[in-house]
Design an enzyme around this catalytic site. Sequence first.
Site, mmCIF file in Angstrom:
data_model
loop_
_atom_site.group_PDB
_atom_site.id
_atom_site.type_symbol
_atom_site.label_atom_id
_atom_site.label_comp_id
_atom_site.label_asym_id
_atom_site.label_seq_id
_atom_site.Cartn_x
_atom_site.Cartn_y
_atom_site.Cartn_z
ATOM 1 N N HIS A 154 -8.327 4.169 5.397
ATOM 2 C CA HIS A 154 -9.190 3.267 4.636
ATOM 3 C C HIS A 154 -10.557 3.075 5.291
ATOM 4 C CE1 HIS A 154 -7.519 0.031 7.356
ATOM 5 N NE2 HIS A 154 -8.770 -0.382 7.273
ATOM 6 N N ASP A 184 -1.612 5.381 5.904
ATOM 7 C CA ASP A 184 -3.010 4.968 6.058
ATOM 8 C C ASP A 184 -3.647 5.610 7.287
ATOM 9 O OD1 ASP A 184 -5.408 3.670 5.490
ATOM 10 O OD2 ASP A 184 -4.860 1.885 6.623
ATOM 11 N N SER A 263 -9.316 -1.740 12.787
ATOM 12 C CA SER A 263 -8.547 -0.719 12.072
ATOM 13 C C SER A 263 -8.787 0.668 12.665
ATOM 14 C CB SER A 263 -8.938 -0.702 10.596
ATOM 15 O OG SER A 263 -8.582 -1.904 9.968
#
Length: 311
Positions: A154, A184, A263
Site C-alpha cells: 500500500h 500487503d 508501514s
Amino acid sequence: MRKPALYSPSHRAGHSQADVHVSGPQAAGPEAESPPAPAGRVRRFRQACARAASSPRVMWSAMALLAALLAASAWQSAVGGPKALTQKQIDAAVLRTLTTQNLPSRAARAAEKIRPAVVRVMSYGKNSEGKEVEQGVGTGVVITDKGIILTNLHVVQTALSVKVVYADGSESPATVTGAQPQNDLAVLQAQIIPDDLISATMRSTNDLVPGEEVVAVGFPFGIGPSVSAGVISGFDRAFKSPEGVQEIGNLIQFDAAANPGNSGGPLVTMDGEVIGIVTGILNPTSHRTFVGIGFAVPIESAASAAGLPPF
C-alpha cells in the site's frame, strides 16, 4: 559468544595459617599476604564484568586499560623504578573503567544493528496540473546487498515512481519487481546501490512467544528513522484496515509504537534480527494514531515474496 566474567582474587574461607604455603622473600613480613577484598568491592567488580561481557565496546576498553597497566608495571620492574602494580590496584583500575561507562540499552543495540538496513520509501504521483509530487512516505528494509528491499504494497501501489533514501543519506530510484497482495507486501529493486550497503539479518518466528521484546524502526509521519520498543502481544492475528477490502491473516500483534509511515519497516528482536514487516495499526477512530495494537507480517511470508527460501 559471551565472554566469561573475570573475578578478583580472594582468599577462601576455612583455611588456617598452616594451610598456606609460601616461599622466598614474600614469606616474611606483614605484607606477605594481602587482606581479602571487601565484599562490596568484589560484588561491584562481578557486576561490572557481567555488564562488560554484554558490551564489546566496554570490554575492549577495559582490556586496553589492563594491557596498559601491565605494560607500565613490567617497565617499572625492568628499570628498577617504583614498585610494580599489585593485583589489587589493577582490579580497582579496571573496575573504575567498567563502572563509569554508559552502556546502551538492549533496544538501543538492536536499533543500531538494524538501522543501516532501514530505508525511507517515497512514492510520487502527479497533481491536477500534471506535475510530479510526493504522495506518501513509508519504510523499507534491505534484505540483500544487491539492493532488494521489502516494504508494504500500500506504500507504493498507486505510485508512478518510487525513490528510496538509504541510512547514509544517499538516494536511488527504485522499481517494484514483485508483490504479494494477500500479505500487503511489495519487493523493490534499487537502481543505485552503495558499495557498503548492509542488509538485514532475518530469523524464524517459530520459537518466539508472546512477551518477547521487540523494536520497530521506521518513519512515522515522515519523521525518522524513529525507534520504538515493546513486546509481542500475540500471533495468528487478522486485520483489515478501514480503507481496505481484504483481511490479512497470520499476523504478529505487537505494542511497540507505530504510526502511518512505519508501514513496511522492520520489526526486530533484541538481537537486531528481523522477524516481521510492520503493516498496520488498529484504531477504532478516524485519527490513524497508535493506541497500542500494531500488526506485522511474519518474515517467513515476507521473505517468500522476494523469492527467498523458507526458514
